[in-house]
Design a protein around this motif. Structure first.
Motif, PDB file in Angstrom:
ATOM      1  N   PHE A  60       0.829  -1.203   0.000  1.00 56.78           N
ATOM      2  CA  PHE A  60       0.000   0.000   0.000  1.00 56.78           C
ATOM      3  C   PHE A  60       0.866   1.256   0.000  1.00 56.78           C
ATOM      4  O   PHE A  60       0.592   2.213  -0.717  1.00 56.78           O
ATOM      5  N   GLU A  61       1.920   1.246   0.813  1.00 54.34           N
ATOM      6  CA  GLU A  61       2.820   2.395   0.853  1.00 54.34           C
ATOM      7  C   GLU A  61       3.456   2.620  -0.515  1.00 54.34           C
ATOM      8  O   GLU A  61       3.602   3.757  -0.966  1.00 54.34           O
ATOM      9  N   MET A  62       3.840   1.545  -1.158  1.00 57.94           N
ATOM     10  CA  MET A  62       4.459   1.644  -2.475  1.00 57.94           C
ATOM     11  C   MET A  62       3.464   2.186  -3.499  1.00 57.94           C
ATOM     12  O   MET A  62       3.794   3.093  -4.269  1.00 57.94           O
ATOM     13  N   LEU A  63       2.262   1.651  -3.509  1.00 56.44           N
ATOM     14  CA  LEU A  63       1.251   2.103  -4.469  1.00 56.44           C
ATOM     15  C   LEU A  63       0.865   3.555  -4.231  1.00 56.44           C
ATOM     16  O   LEU A  63       0.635   4.309  -5.175  1.00 56.44           O
ATOM     17  N   GLU A  64       0.820   3.960  -2.974  1.00 57.76           N
ATOM     18  CA  GLU A  64       0.497   5.358  -2.652  1.00 57.76           C
ATOM     19  C   GLU A  64       1.606   6.318  -3.087  1.00 57.76           C
ATOM     20  O   GLU A  64       1.350   7.495  -3.304  1.00 57.76           O
ATOM     21  N   ALA A  65       2.818   5.816  -3.242  1.00 56.48           N
ATOM     22  CA  ALA A  65       3.954   6.660  -3.594  1.00 56.48           C
ATOM     23  C   ALA A  65       4.077   6.910  -5.098  1.00 56.48           C
ATOM     24  O   ALA A  65       4.876   7.744  -5.519  1.00 56.48           O
ATOM     25  N   ARG A 110      -2.357   8.636 -14.004  1.00 57.97           N
ATOM     26  CA  ARG A 110      -2.595   9.150 -12.647  1.00 57.97           C
ATOM     27  C   ARG A 110      -3.067   7.998 -11.770  1.00 57.97           C
ATOM     28  O   ARG A 110      -3.812   7.130 -12.221  1.00 57.97           O
ATOM     29  N   PHE A 111      -2.621   8.024 -10.522  1.00 55.21           N
ATOM     30  CA  PHE A 111      -3.013   7.017  -9.547  1.00 55.21           C
ATOM     31  C   PHE A 111      -3.492   7.742  -8.297  1.00 55.21           C
ATOM     32  O   PHE A 111      -2.681   8.310  -7.563  1.00 55.21           O
ATOM     33  N   ALA A 112      -4.787   7.745  -8.081  1.00 58.83           N
ATOM     34  CA  ALA A 112      -5.356   8.351  -6.871  1.00 58.83           C
ATOM     35  C   ALA A 112      -5.693   7.228  -5.907  1.00 58.83           C
ATOM     36  O   ALA A 112      -6.411   6.298  -6.257  1.00 58.83           O
ATOM     37  N   THR A 113      -5.147   7.321  -4.704  1.00 51.92           N
ATOM     38  CA  THR A 113      -5.355   6.251  -3.734  1.00 51.92           C
ATOM     39  C   THR A 113      -6.111   6.757  -2.516  1.00 51.92           C
ATOM     40  O   THR A 113      -6.033   7.935  -2.167  1.00 51.92           O
ATOM     41  N   GLU A 114      -6.830   5.836  -1.910  1.00 48.50           N
ATOM     42  CA  GLU A 114      -7.548   6.142  -0.666  1.00 48.50           C
ATOM     43  C   GLU A 114      -7.558   4.883   0.199  1.00 48.50           C
ATOM     44  O   GLU A 114      -7.962   3.815  -0.254  1.00 48.50           O
ATOM     45  N   TYR A 170      -6.997   4.363 -11.318  1.00 46.10           N
ATOM     46  CA  TYR A 170      -5.997   4.471 -12.373  1.00 46.10           C
ATOM     47  C   TYR A 170      -6.633   5.228 -13.525  1.00 46.10           C
ATOM     48  O   TYR A 170      -7.681   4.828 -14.033  1.00 46.10           O
ATOM     49  N   SER A 171      -6.022   6.339 -13.934  1.00 44.15           N
ATOM     50  CA  SER A 171      -6.564   7.145 -15.024  1.00 44.15           C
ATOM     51  C   SER A 171      -5.512   7.326 -16.110  1.00 44.15           C
ATOM     52  O   SER A 171      -4.409   7.832 -15.840  1.00 44.15           O
TER      53      SER A 171
END
Length: 176
Positions: free
Chosen positions: A89-94, A114-118, A129-130
């Protein structure tokens, strides 16, 4: 990406098959790519389609496999992005806040997704993922490989975003 796609295909299918696919696919750059070049995504899709025809694997399956391949490439060649991360999760958020910032410094004209995470819960990450490029399978493979890289297990569901043809939502739930 093109160079790595061809390396993956050569590893999976052999050099002769790669040459055959490139020779028989209508490509603007004639199958000649460098690691610093900028090439249209449409060529990547054509190449994946060519390997799909050869292998019998769907383009989506090949994109997922390529996502796995690229995560391994990133981990080996850009380990500094991974070292301070405690989990997937930390990696994907970065990706947007850290990694793509560095990519833009090197390639200011790069058109990055673009990667918007929540964080929905400690074990649940929602990622949007956009991108106008049809690489959802590739993104899915990157996510799967990221989870595996951190020795985690997860269920990953994906669905289109209503009224937004260029986005896909991934729900990633870590398993205990």
């Amino acid at each position: 990406m093109f160079v790595e796609l061809l390396k993956m295909a050569e590893d999976a299918f052999g050099e002769d098959v790669v040459d055959h696919v490139l020779d028989n696919t209508d490509l603007e750059h004639n199958g000649v790519y460098t690691s610093v070049g900028n090439y249209p995504c449409s060529e990547l899709v054509k190449i994946v389609d060519g390997f799909s025809e050869h292998s019998g694997l769907s383009p989506n399956v090949l994109q997922v496999k390529f996502g796995h391949w690229m995560l391994e490439h990133f981990a080996q060649n850009y380990s500094e992005f991974f070292t301070d991360k405690t989990g997937s999760f930390e990696m994907l958020e970065a990706i947007d806040q850290e990694i793509h910032v560095e990519v833009k410094k090197l390639y200011p004209d790069a058109e990055l997704p673009r990667f918007a995470t929540e964080r929905m819960a400690d074990n649940h990450l929602s990622m949007k993922y956009s991108s106008p490029r049809p690489l959802v399978g590739f993104c899915h493979g990157l996510i799967e490989a990221c989870v595996e890289h951190f020795d985690e297990k997860a269920s990953i569901a994906r669905c289109p975003v209503a009224h937004d043809e260029t986005s896909t939502k991934f729900d990633i739930k870590l398993e205990s």
